[in-house]
Motif scaffolding. Structure first.
Motif, mmCIF file in Angstrom:
data_model
loop_
_atom_site.group_PDB
_atom_site.id
_atom_site.type_symbol
_atom_site.label_atom_id
_atom_site.label_comp_id
_atom_site.label_asym_id
_atom_site.label_seq_id
_atom_site.Cartn_x
_atom_site.Cartn_y
_atom_site.Cartn_z
ATOM 1 N N PRO A 152 0.821 -1.228 0.000
ATOM 2 C CA PRO A 152 0.000 0.000 0.000
ATOM 3 C C PRO A 152 0.851 1.273 0.000
ATOM 4 C CG PRO A 152 -0.876 -1.586 1.554
ATOM 5 C CD PRO A 152 0.441 -2.124 1.116
ATOM 6 N N TYR A 219 -4.721 2.031 -3.318
ATOM 7 C CA TYR A 219 -4.215 1.937 -1.939
ATOM 8 C C TYR A 219 -5.232 1.235 -1.039
ATOM 9 C CZ TYR A 219 -2.796 3.425 2.730
ATOM 10 O OH TYR A 219 -2.449 3.436 4.062
ATOM 11 N N LYS A 223 -4.801 -2.338 0.803
ATOM 12 C CA LYS A 223 -4.811 -2.259 2.275
ATOM 13 C C LYS A 223 -5.701 -3.335 2.874
ATOM 14 C CE LYS A 223 -3.327 0.227 5.825
ATOM 15 N NZ LYS A 223 -1.878 0.382 6.119
#
Length: 224
Positions: A152, A219, A223
């Motif tokens: 990430p 991201y 994550k």
């Protein structure tokens, strides 16, 4: 608005702006990818030789740290000029869209190295120690554990570098780099066309927003 005749926008967009957008995306994307390929090497060496790294070596870390900091401190417009001979040697010319990729890559690589290093440092030490206890090699710890855990952060680094390179590519237009920067200078500033200046600024803002949104989505996905 601002004395701009928006009725001419479709013609200006098709003739001037669209090719410049393609050039900007080409320069920014290719240079960002190459900067990551190059930047991974010093990033890994920094994370290995750090005092808390897998093979601490203060001398190696100090030298790499200084080199990265020096390269990061170069103003980009000066870096372009300094690299003219190297650029010409690599691509055969020092001007043009492809030529601008060389300074964009070299300018972004140390920035990428530092971002990747910071992302790898954020990996939980407990995971690394657990991998060591299971007999994992340093190579496995770095590329199968640390890079996976730091993904990430690495994606955020890619997004940030891409955005920075969009801005740098516009600056490269001042010295024959092509793209939206060249359009803003050659058509907007030198020909006193505030409409083209306005369009290029708006397009650059939109491009940055699109990249940031896509980066944020990637991201959040990694994550999870």
């Amino acid at each position: 608005m601002f004395g701009i005749d928006f009725s001419k926008f479709p013609d200006v967009f098709n003739r001037i702006l669209l090719p410049a957008i393609n050039e900007t995306v080409y320069m920014s994307l290719v240079s960002t990818f190459l900067a990551f390929v190059i930047g991974i090497i010093p990033a890994v060496l920094l994370i290995i030789s750090d005092k808390d790294g897998l093979k601490p070596n203060s001398k190696v870390y100090f030298i790499l740290d200084i080199c990265v900091n020096i390269l990061r401190s170069f103003p980009f417009i000066i870096l372009i000029i300094v690299l003219f001979p190297i650029t010409k040697m690599i691509v055969g010319t020092s001007i043009g869209t492809t030529a601008a990729i060389v300074p964009l890559t070299i300018g972004a690589a140390p920035f990428v190295a530092r971002l990747i290093e910071n992302s790898l440092k954020e990996v939980d030490r407990g995971i690394i120690e657990a991998a060591k206890s299971f007999g994992a090699s340093n190579f496995q710890i770095i590329f199968r554990i640390m890079f996976v855990e730091a993904l990430p952060g690495i994606i955020s680094a890619f997004t940030l570098t891409f955005i920075v390179n969009i801005g740098f590519s516009a600056m490269a237009g001042a010295v024959g780099g092509g793209g939206l920067g060249a359009v803003a200078i050659n058509y907007g500033y030198q020909r006193f066309r505030p409409d083209i200046m306005f369009y290029t600024v708006v397009i650059l803002i939109i491009m940055v927003q699109i990249v940031q949104i896509l980066g944020n989505l990637a991201y959040k996905w990694t994550k999870k």
